[in-house]
Write an enzyme that holds these catalytic residues in place. Sequence first.
Site, short mmCIF file in Angstrom:
data_model
loop_
_atom_site.label_atom_id
_atom_site.label_comp_id
_atom_site.label_asym_id
_atom_site.label_seq_id
_atom_site.Cartn_x
_atom_site.Cartn_y
_atom_site.Cartn_z
N ASP A 98 0.80 -1.23 0.00
CA ASP A 98 0.00 0.00 0.00
C ASP A 98 0.83 1.28 0.00
O ASP A 98 0.28 2.36 0.23
CB ASP A 98 -0.96 0.00 1.19
CG ASP A 98 -2.21 -0.82 0.92
OD1 ASP A 98 -2.63 -0.89 -0.25
OD2 ASP A 98 -2.77 -1.39 1.86
N ASP A 155 -6.69 -4.96 -4.22
CA ASP A 155 -6.42 -3.57 -3.86
C ASP A 155 -5.18 -3.02 -4.56
O ASP A 155 -5.07 -1.80 -4.78
CB ASP A 155 -6.19 -3.43 -2.34
CG ASP A 155 -7.18 -4.21 -1.50
OD1 ASP A 155 -7.54 -5.34 -1.88
OD2 ASP A 155 -7.58 -3.71 -0.43
#
Length: 376
Positions: A98, A155
Amino acid sequence: MENILQENQSFIQQTWEKIEAKLAKTSKQIKDGMPYTTREGQYDDWQDDASWWTNTFWTGILWHMYAETKDDTYKQYAQSMEEKMDEVLHGYDGLHHDVGFMWLLSSVMNNELTGDEKARKRAMLAANVLSARANIAGGYIRAWNGDNAGWAIIDCMMNIPLLFWASEQSSDARFKHIGIMHADKTLKDFVREDGSVNHIVIFDENNGEVLDTPRGQGYESGSAWSRGQSWAIYGFAQAYHWTKKPEYLHAAKRIAHYALSSLALTGYVPPCDYRQPASPLKLDSSAGAIMACGLIEIAQAVPDSEKNLYLQSALLMLKALDEKCAVWDDSDACILTNGTSAYFDGAFQRASVQNGALIYGDYYFVEAIRKLKKAR
């Protein structure tokens, strides 16, 4: 597209004015904090866990506000938060897939709006970290850390734009090739024939063979976690923007069509999982805000004959979020409630949110309305 924007000019402008009024107040409370969800009407602060993946979504909101208002207070808070993240960036152990979210919404936005050279260097360092997570033999960027070397998640389609940006900044194609590698693997092994997607795929780290598809944050393995669908829609649309590979735009459309076929059942606010039981009805407003951004991105890429479907759908979702989920008074610091982090409560312990506020839901709602405002 212009006609639709003209017809909805009042909604877009009035909603933006409500966003400005709300954030003028909440920014004085949050300042350069790291909010995730609201508790008793006030946003919490995750500075004690600075590597948490959502910690720069507030930064991104501040940059959107600075871009529109030129109020230096927003810039000062955003740059202060970015400096706080240096401990994470240079500490290494807390870095994971991320880093794209974390430095796209802080350093990249800072550099693009102010030309800050330190911000560019931070973002380039983050891009190098992300590219180093690529498993070349397996063909994917691995998720998280610890004992899950073969794991990848949907994601990450939202993180690889950092690699495309870094390629453009550095005139170095290696970043882009890694992003394309991961997008191709995602298209092959995450996206099902009907347009639904897996949240997690576990690969053999030596050859990229699919070993398992755990349920992740959805209802069960084989279901369709709505936020994952939204990450995929917006992620593939952005991958098309950067690469112009038509298969990515086709994928974004196919995944969007799957989600759009279900949304009327819940009044255009997505359920937490498109294949969840009818009761209890769990909604996720954040999935709606993310998907709206993706649909607007698709509308900007397709021929004129196709634009209306995606733009009208985005507006239906944003209007539903405004009507059913938005909090414009002072009763709660969030913009959107009715957010759900995972179908099963407690799946991520402290981070578990059921029918509450999620900072990334607020971020993408702001981004979607600003996209429409700029497109007029």
